[in-house]
Scaffold this motif. Structure first.
Motif, PDB file in Angstrom:
ATOM      1  N   GLU A  77      37.008  39.915  44.907  1.00  0.00           N
ATOM      2  CA  GLU A  77      38.068  39.588  45.865  1.00  0.00           C
ATOM      3  C   GLU A  77      39.181  40.488  45.889  1.00  0.00           C
ATOM      4  O   GLU A  77      39.381  41.080  44.895  1.00  0.00           O
ATOM      5  N   GLU A  78      39.485  40.791  47.096  1.00  0.00           N
ATOM      6  CA  GLU A  78      40.603  41.704  47.461  1.00  0.00           C
ATOM      7  C   GLU A  78      41.705  40.713  48.020  1.00  0.00           C
ATOM      8  O   GLU A  78      41.565  40.304  49.189  1.00  0.00           O
ATOM      9  N   PRO A  79      43.078  40.526  47.303  1.00  0.00           N
ATOM     10  CA  PRO A  79      43.187  40.963  45.932  1.00  0.00           C
ATOM     11  C   PRO A  79      42.525  39.957  45.166  1.00  0.00           C
ATOM     12  O   PRO A  79      42.063  39.097  45.488  1.00  0.00           O
ATOM     13  N   GLY A  80      42.294  40.651  43.680  1.00  0.00           N
ATOM     14  CA  GLY A  80      41.714  39.929  42.574  1.00  0.00           C
ATOM     15  C   GLY A  80      42.310  40.241  41.311  1.00  0.00           C
ATOM     16  O   GLY A  80      43.230  41.147  41.173  1.00  0.00           O
ATOM     17  N   TYR A  81      41.964  39.655  40.390  1.00  0.00           N
ATOM     18  CA  TYR A  81      42.290  39.866  39.003  1.00  0.00           C
ATOM     19  C   TYR A  81      41.975  41.393  38.626  1.00  0.00           C
ATOM     20  O   TYR A  81      41.043  41.801  38.254  1.00  0.00           O
ATOM     21  N   ASP A  82      43.021  42.032  38.341  1.00  0.00           N
ATOM     22  CA  ASP A  82      42.974  43.473  38.060  1.00  0.00           C
ATOM     23  C   ASP A  82      42.455  43.698  36.746  1.00  0.00           C
ATOM     24  O   ASP A  82      41.957  44.734  36.298  1.00  0.00           O
ATOM     25  N   GLY A  83      42.812  42.678  35.703  1.00  0.00           N
ATOM     26  CA  GLY A  83      42.166  42.829  34.345  1.00  0.00           C
ATOM     27  C   GLY A  83      40.639  42.778  34.416  1.00  0.00           C
ATOM     28  O   GLY A  83      40.066  43.399  33.461  1.00  0.00           O
ATOM     29  N   ALA A  84      40.073  42.128  35.497  1.00  0.00           N
ATOM     30  CA  ALA A  84      38.456  42.211  35.552  1.00  0.00           C
ATOM     31  C   ALA A  84      38.153  43.698  36.101  1.00  0.00           C
ATOM     32  O   ALA A  84      37.179  44.304  35.825  1.00  0.00           O
ATOM     33  N   ARG A  85      38.920  44.126  37.325  1.00  0.00           N
ATOM     34  CA  ARG A  85      38.504  45.209  37.835  1.00  0.00           C
ATOM     35  C   ARG A  85      38.286  46.528  36.929  1.00  0.00           C
ATOM     36  O   ARG A  85      37.698  47.245  37.020  1.00  0.00           O
ATOM     37  N   THR A  86      39.527  46.331  36.126  1.00  0.00           N
ATOM     38  CA  THR A  86      39.567  47.557  35.260  1.00  0.00           C
ATOM     39  C   THR A  86      38.354  47.620  34.223  1.00  0.00           C
ATOM     40  O   THR A  86      37.919  48.654  33.856  1.00  0.00           O
ATOM     41  N   ILE A  87      38.121  46.271  33.696  1.00  0.00           N
ATOM     42  CA  ILE A  87      36.988  46.331  32.757  1.00  0.00           C
ATOM     43  C   ILE A  87      35.438  47.025  33.597  1.00  0.00           C
ATOM     44  O   ILE A  87      34.897  47.658  33.052  1.00  0.00           O
ATOM     45  N   PHE A  88      35.473  46.407  34.754  1.00  0.00           N
ATOM     46  CA  PHE A  88      34.331  47.133  35.525  1.00  0.00           C
ATOM     47  C   PHE A  88      34.408  48.551  35.578  1.00  0.00           C
ATOM     48  O   PHE A  88      33.306  49.127  35.424  1.00  0.00           O
TER      49      PHE A  88
END
Ligand SMILES: Cc1ncc(COP(=O)(O)O)c(C=O)c1O
Length: 472
Positions: free
Chosen positions: A202-213
């Protein structure tokens, strides 16, 4: 005079002068730059850091304007003495406060941080008792690493709870416990990694998940939101076969994905031979409408990874979360030796949590906390509405421990945050939740309320109103 050696990032969204100003301000507030220290001259610092004099000048002007440094004629700029600054009367006793003193500006009294939870209602004595009990019962466990995917007793409790409350269908064998959703997402990314070339979110979405990916080498494909959640058409167009999503309380906007859209998403997964990663991080706190079952529970094709956490409804410091893997990924987990990853949550804590759940404390705690947070949320919303009326729009009030606030006073995100800070209130930016922060809404902030008392919420919102609408 001192030297200032700072790594400035020319590619950052923040201009160089803001980075320089922030750095010096932090040094002053932390005491690393002592009172009466003379700052380098503009010429000296610009040549030392290889930046323009204008950049240094702008940063210095900002520090002067906010009272962190003082100019002495023909001598230079000096760090002021924070201790000696007089503390003008506190906000609550003076709504007509003329100018906030430096101490007031630096001391945050009301921190609307998302992620903090209510400490007052946590059953510490029960937890202590169960903790002692599990220690006495299970001394043997202290000499071993335990089951790599988590203790069976706790996995049993989690499977039962998830079935009853979220309609999740799982056997304890499919459940993997780990120290936080982020940690578990790292494992999912590893499991999927070789087989996929991008992940939609999702945009915007959880940055903590995006960083992991991203750290796992998976390019993230941002998908815009509709009023009711992810735009499924855009998801098809992305050609991604994996989507990470927060359907029961979109992070950060807060919408709850309706049943019809959930069906479309499940159809997408079946059409694309895809995988849905469902992050159900705070579904315990839904205040409006009937609970909608998890995607995992509705997924007849078993294409959903379901994740949940104890960070919101118990304590973030427990660092305990879980995921339910669908059979295909469970196979990969075995095949690729993921059981060689030792368990990250202590057995003692797992046992305590198991007892907490099996003795009925968990259900009771959730019921209690739902009321506590509902009350806090109502306090927050009613105070905002009363003071700001249609000068502010509240977003995402159906669930969870935070809201977004769009403020109609002409300030952008940074100004909203900085003016709030001057009256001792901290609110948070929304732009980091965007893959492309420049596309974020200009004048929106995130307000978490879990960790504040009702009284502090009221006083904090009064201070915000003062800061944002009384020409601070
Ligand atoms: C959407 C979302 N998922 C997961 C988490 C964190 O969960 P955990 O503490 O288990 O890592 C958060 C915390 O802020 C969150 O906002």
């Amino acid at each position: 005079m001192i030297d200032l050696t700072i790594l400035l990032d020319g590619r950052s969204e923040d201009p160089l002068y803001t980075q320089l100003y922030q750095y010096i301000k932090t040094e002053i507030l932390s005491g690393k730059l002592a009172a009466q220290t003379r700052l380098p001259s503009i010429r000296a610092l610009s040549s030392h850091l290889h930046i323009s004099r204008n950049t240094v000048d702008l940063a210095y002007q900002q520090l002067i304007a906010e009272g962190y440094v003082q100019s002495r004629p023909r001598s230079g700029l000096y760090v002021i003495d924070l201790e000696l600054e007089t503390l003008s009367s506190s906000y609550s006793s003076s709504m007509n406060m003329p100018k906030a003193s430096v101490q007031e500006r630096s001391a945050i009294q009301y921190d609307f941080r998302y992620g903090d939870v209510d400490a007052e209602h946590f059953p510490f004595s029960t937890w202590r008792k169960l903790s002692n009990q599990s220690l006495q019962m299970n001394q043997q466990m202290l000499v071993s690493y335990g089951d790599p995917i988590g203790e069976l007793g706790l996995r049993n409790e989690i499977a039962n709870y998830l079935h009853g409350s979220r309609g999740v269908n799982s056997s304890p064998d499919q459940i993997i416990i780990g120290a936080g959703i982020q940690y578990l997402l790292g494992i999912v990314a590893g499991l999927l990694g070789a087989a996929i070339n991008s992940i939609a979110m999702e945009e915007p979405g959880y940055d903590g998940a995006r960083t992991i990916f991203q750290h796992n080498g998976l390019p993230v494909h941002p998908i815009p939101l509709d009023e009711d959640g992810l735009n499924i058409q855009k998801l098809y167009e992305s050609k991604s076969r994996i989507v990470y999503i927060t359907p029961s309380h979109q992070f950060p906007h807060g919408m709850v994905m309706p049943l019809a859209k959930r069906m479309q998403l499940l159809k997408w997964a079946a059409d694309m031979n895809g995988i849905i990663i469902e992050d159900d991080y705070d579904s315990e706190f839904r205040y409006v409408g009937k609970p909608i079952p998890s995607l995992q529970g509705m997924d007849t094709h078993q294409r959903t990874v379901y994740l949940g956490t104890f960070s919101k409804c118990l304590l973030p410091s427990l660092r305990t979360a879980y995921m339910v893997l669908p059979p295909a990924l469970l196979e990969l987990h075995k095949k690729h030796n993921y059981r060689l990853y030792d368990q990250t949550v202590s057995q003692l804590q797992q046992k305590t949590l198991e007892l907490f759940m099996s003795n009925g404390h968990w259900e009771a705690h959730i019921r209690k906390m739902r009321k506590v947070y509902r009350q806090k949320q109502m306090t927050l919303i009613s105070t905002i509405k009363k003071l700001m009326g249609n000068q502010a729009t509240i977003i995402g009030q159906d669930a969870g421990l935070h809201i977004l606030l769009r403020v109609h006073n002409g300030m952008d995100e940074l100004e909203l945050i900085q003016t709030a800070e001057k009256v001792g209130v901290r609110v948070y930016p929304v732009s980091p939740f965007w893959t492309h922060p420049t596309q974020a809404e200009r004048s929106m902030v995130q307000i978490g309320f879990g960790g504040l008392s009702n009284e502090d919420i009221i006083t904090g919102v009064h201070a915000l109103h003062h800061a944002w609408f009384n020409n601070y």
